[in-house]
Design a protein around this motif. Structure first.
Motif, PDB file in Angstrom:
ATOM      1  N   TRP A 165      29.016  31.765  36.875  1.00 33.58           N
ATOM      2  CA  TRP A 165      29.329  32.519  36.208  1.00 33.58           C
ATOM      3  C   TRP A 165      30.879  32.835  36.330  1.00 33.58           C
ATOM      4  O   TRP A 165      31.205  33.120  37.705  1.00 33.58           O
ATOM      5  N   ASP A 166      32.269  31.909  35.515  1.00 35.23           N
ATOM      6  CA  ASP A 166      33.320  32.820  35.760  1.00 35.23           C
ATOM      7  C   ASP A 166      33.729  33.658  34.597  1.00 35.23           C
ATOM      8  O   ASP A 166      33.165  33.595  32.937  1.00 35.23           O
ATOM      9  N   PHE A 167      34.480  34.898  34.201  1.00 40.87           N
ATOM     10  CA  PHE A 167      34.601  36.108  33.388  1.00 40.87           C
ATOM     11  C   PHE A 167      35.359  36.625  33.394  1.00 40.87           C
ATOM     12  O   PHE A 167      36.561  36.650  34.930  1.00 40.87           O
ATOM     13  N   MET A 168      35.732  37.230  32.809  1.00 44.08           N
ATOM     14  CA  MET A 168      37.522  37.869  33.294  1.00 44.08           C
ATOM     15  C   MET A 168      37.252  39.378  34.533  1.00 44.08           C
ATOM     16  O   MET A 168      38.739  38.533  34.701  1.00 44.08           O
ATOM     17  N   GLY A 169      36.709  39.567  34.558  1.00 47.13           N
ATOM     18  CA  GLY A 169      36.983  40.537  36.267  1.00 47.13           C
ATOM     19  C   GLY A 169      35.894  41.726  36.757  1.00 47.13           C
ATOM     20  O   GLY A 169      34.360  41.688  35.778  1.00 47.13           O
ATOM     21  N   TRP A 170      36.158  42.022  38.037  1.00 51.98           N
ATOM     22  CA  TRP A 170      34.777  42.931  38.201  1.00 51.98           C
ATOM     23  C   TRP A 170      35.960  44.533  37.597  1.00 51.98           C
ATOM     24  O   TRP A 170      37.038  44.768  37.502  1.00 51.98           O
ATOM     25  N   PRO A 171      34.546  44.896  38.078  1.00 51.43           N
ATOM     26  CA  PRO A 171      35.066  46.762  37.342  1.00 51.43           C
ATOM     27  C   PRO A 171      36.213  47.078  38.757  1.00 51.43           C
ATOM     28  O   PRO A 171      36.151  46.701  40.080  1.00 51.43           O
ATOM     29  N   GLU A 172      36.153  48.296  38.599  1.00 54.48           N
ATOM     30  CA  GLU A 172      36.538  49.010  39.787  1.00 54.48           C
ATOM     31  C   GLU A 172      36.487  49.164  40.658  1.00 54.48           C
ATOM     32  O   GLU A 172      34.770  49.696  40.055  1.00 54.48           O
ATOM     33  N   ALA A 173      36.654  49.840  41.706  1.00 47.77           N
ATOM     34  CA  ALA A 173      36.009  49.689  43.164  1.00 47.77           C
ATOM     35  C   ALA A 173      36.386  50.821  43.942  1.00 47.77           C
ATOM     36  O   ALA A 173      36.960  50.761  44.634  1.00 47.77           O
ATOM     37  N   PRO A 174      36.161  52.389  42.877  1.00 49.53           N
ATOM     38  CA  PRO A 174      37.096  53.891  44.095  1.00 49.53           C
ATOM     39  C   PRO A 174      36.629  53.668  45.083  1.00 49.53           C
ATOM     40  O   PRO A 174      37.381  53.884  46.188  1.00 49.53           O
ATOM     41  N   GLU A 175      35.135  53.247  45.110  1.00 50.16           N
ATOM     42  CA  GLU A 175      34.813  54.162  47.071  1.00 50.16           C
ATOM     43  C   GLU A 175      35.687  52.703  48.036  1.00 50.16           C
ATOM     44  O   GLU A 175      35.587  53.655  49.072  1.00 50.16           O
ATOM     45  N   VAL A 176      36.340  51.760  47.321  1.00 54.34           N
ATOM     46  CA  VAL A 176      36.550  50.576  48.475  1.00 54.34           C
ATOM     47  C   VAL A 176      38.435  50.767  48.356  1.00 54.34           C
ATOM     48  O   VAL A 176      38.994  49.675  48.773  1.00 54.34           O
ATOM     49  N   GLY A 177      38.644  51.481  47.389  1.00 49.69           N
ATOM     50  CA  GLY A 177      40.262  51.423  47.214  1.00 49.69           C
ATOM     51  C   GLY A 177      41.079  50.384  46.363  1.00 49.69           C
ATOM     52  O   GLY A 177      41.580  50.149  46.135  1.00 49.69           O
ATOM     53  N   LEU A 178      39.579  49.682  45.462  1.00 51.98           N
ATOM     54  CA  LEU A 178      40.334  49.012  44.520  1.00 51.98           C
ATOM     55  C   LEU A 178      40.448  49.284  43.615  1.00 51.98           C
ATOM     56  O   LEU A 178      39.562  49.834  42.474  1.00 51.98           O
ATOM     57  N   GLY A 179      40.738  48.416  42.914  1.00 48.74           N
ATOM     58  CA  GLY A 179      41.295  48.972  41.009  1.00 48.74           C
ATOM     59  C   GLY A 179      40.504  47.862  40.330  1.00 48.74           C
ATOM     60  O   GLY A 179      40.088  47.333  40.972  1.00 48.74           O
ATOM     61  N   VAL A 180      39.849  47.288  39.406  1.00 52.14           N
ATOM     62  CA  VAL A 180      39.667  46.478  38.512  1.00 52.14           C
ATOM     63  C   VAL A 180      40.116  45.189  39.037  1.00 52.14           C
ATOM     64  O   VAL A 180      41.121  44.862  38.923  1.00 52.14           O
ATOM     65  N   GLY A 181      39.034  44.315  39.144  1.00 55.90           N
ATOM     66  CA  GLY A 181      39.239  42.898  39.677  1.00 55.90           C
ATOM     67  C   GLY A 181      39.762  41.311  37.725  1.00 55.90           C
ATOM     68  O   GLY A 181      38.715  41.753  37.461  1.00 55.90           O
ATOM     69  N   GLY A 182      40.966  40.946  38.613  1.00 56.90           N
ATOM     70  CA  GLY A 182      41.105  39.792  37.379  1.00 56.90           C
ATOM     71  C   GLY A 182      40.044  38.939  37.512  1.00 56.90           C
ATOM     72  O   GLY A 182      39.457  38.831  38.323  1.00 56.90           O
ATOM     73  N   ALA A 183      41.134  38.047  36.805  1.00 58.86           N
ATOM     74  CA  ALA A 183      39.890  36.729  36.359  1.00 58.86           C
ATOM     75  C   ALA A 183      39.827  35.746  37.881  1.00 58.86           C
ATOM     76  O   ALA A 183      38.738  35.561  38.188  1.00 58.86           O
ATOM     77  N   ARG A 184      40.662  35.614  38.146  1.00 58.44           N
ATOM     78  CA  ARG A 184      40.535  35.089  39.479  1.00 58.44           C
ATOM     79  C   ARG A 184      40.013  36.079  40.516  1.00 58.44           C
ATOM     80  O   ARG A 184      40.123  37.194  40.959  1.00 58.44           O
ATOM     81  N   GLY A 185      38.536  34.925  41.500  1.00 60.85           N
ATOM     82  CA  GLY A 185      38.083  35.245  41.513  1.00 60.85           C
ATOM     83  C   GLY A 185      36.476  36.949  41.653  1.00 60.85           C
ATOM     84  O   GLY A 185      36.090  36.550  41.808  1.00 60.85           O
ATOM     85  N   GLU A 215      36.570  43.667  50.310  1.00 66.55           N
ATOM     86  CA  GLU A 215      35.293  44.471  50.858  1.00 66.55           C
ATOM     87  C   GLU A 215      34.985  44.190  49.349  1.00 66.55           C
ATOM     88  O   GLU A 215      33.545  45.542  49.045  1.00 66.55           O
ATOM     89  N   ARG A 216      35.656  43.730  47.933  1.00 67.11           N
ATOM     90  CA  ARG A 216      34.420  44.066  47.184  1.00 67.11           C
ATOM     91  C   ARG A 216      33.385  43.557  46.619  1.00 67.11           C
ATOM     92  O   ARG A 216      32.395  44.125  46.675  1.00 67.11           O
ATOM     93  N   ALA A 217      33.142  42.657  47.972  1.00 69.94           N
ATOM     94  CA  ALA A 217      31.444  41.796  48.044  1.00 69.94           C
ATOM     95  C   ALA A 217      30.831  42.225  47.874  1.00 69.94           C
ATOM     96  O   ALA A 217      29.323  42.794  48.340  1.00 69.94           O
ATOM     97  N   PRO A 218      30.671  43.223  49.145  1.00 69.46           N
ATOM     98  CA  PRO A 218      29.579  44.299  49.981  1.00 69.46           C
ATOM     99  C   PRO A 218      29.677  46.058  48.780  1.00 69.46           C
ATOM    100  O   PRO A 218      28.561  45.932  48.133  1.00 69.46           O
ATOM    101  N   TRP A 219      30.530  46.014  48.273  1.00 70.77           N
ATOM    102  CA  TRP A 219      30.679  46.704  46.809  1.00 70.77           C
ATOM    103  C   TRP A 219      29.493  46.580  46.502  1.00 70.77           C
ATOM    104  O   TRP A 219      28.832  47.056  45.223  1.00 70.77           O
ATOM    105  N   LEU A 220      29.767  44.548  45.620  1.00 72.72           N
ATOM    106  CA  LEU A 220      29.082  44.839  44.747  1.00 72.72           C
ATOM    107  C   LEU A 220      28.186  44.525  45.207  1.00 72.72           C
ATOM    108  O   LEU A 220      26.764  44.957  43.767  1.00 72.72           O
ATOM    109  N   ALA A 221      27.540  44.731  46.318  1.00 78.36           N
ATOM    110  CA  ALA A 221      26.284  44.522  46.667  1.00 78.36           C
ATOM    111  C   ALA A 221      25.606  45.384  46.411  1.00 78.36           C
ATOM    112  O   ALA A 221      24.182  45.368  45.760  1.00 78.36           O
TER     113      ALA A 221
END
Length: 188
Positions: free
Chosen positions: A113-133, A166-172
């Motif tokens: 599944w390919d989409f626009m982006g992931w949400p912000e992950a403030p707990e790991v210091g990441l903003g909104v993730g863009g479409a790449r990845g 670090e987004r991958a463990p956060w998403l899990a």
């Protein structure tokens, strides 16, 4: 069909229950920005019993022979003369997932599944993730994204940019799971 990586992926679930894998995918998609949602398919096909329904569902799919036969859709060859073949279709509507999974049967395959982006992950210091990845992949009857390790079970992978590993463990964690393997470069 040489693939260029656009993400890194990490497995978060391995299960013999395909419906469980699909439920985890749905939960992940529930937190994603689904604008421009589309689905990519790849299958390792070794019989006409699988090939025929896949080509009916995905008539413009590309394919290439594994091994030394050199057959491919770009040459206009007959895929059934070149088993096993890799069949790939990209940018398909999400409603084709169920029919694709029915058609592949026990063959190793991936649904991405390919989409626009992931949400912000403030707990790991990441903003909104863009479409790449921004992908989720369900490897059906396989334990890897390359379909090189056939299995009786299914694996869900979350994708992220390498610099945002670090987004991958956060998403899990967002779906009550944890990573169960290494972060690997995705094949496409």
């Amino acid at each position: 069909m040489t693939a260029v990586s656009s993400s890194y992926a990490q497995p978060i679930l391995r299960t013999a229950d395909l419906s469980e894998g699909l439920r985890v995918v749905e939960r992940l998609l529930g937190i994603a920005d689904l604008r421009d949602l589309e689905v990519d398919f790849e299958a390792r096909v070794s019989s006409t019993d699988v090939l025929a329904p896949l080509l009916e569902l995905l008539p413009h799919a590309k394919w290439f022979a594994e091994g030394d036969t050199g057959g491919s859709s770009t040459k206009g060859d007959d895929p059934s003369a070149h088993f096993p073949v890799r069949l790939r279709a990209v940018a398909r509507p999400p409603e084709t997932v169920g029919p694709f999974l029915d058609a592949v049967g026990d063959s190793p395959a991936t649904v991405r599944w390919d989409f626009m982006g992931w949400p912000e992950a403030p707990e790991v210091g990441l903003g909104v993730g863009g479409a790449r990845g921004a992908f989720v992949t369900l490897a059906v009857h396989a334990r890897d994204l390359d379909l090189a390790d056939p299995a009786s079970d299914h694996t869900v992978f979350v994708h992220a940019k390498q610099v945002e590993a670090e987004r991958a463990p956060w998403l899990a964690a967002q779906v009550g799971l944890q990573v169960i393997g290494d972060l690997v470069e995705a094949p496409y």
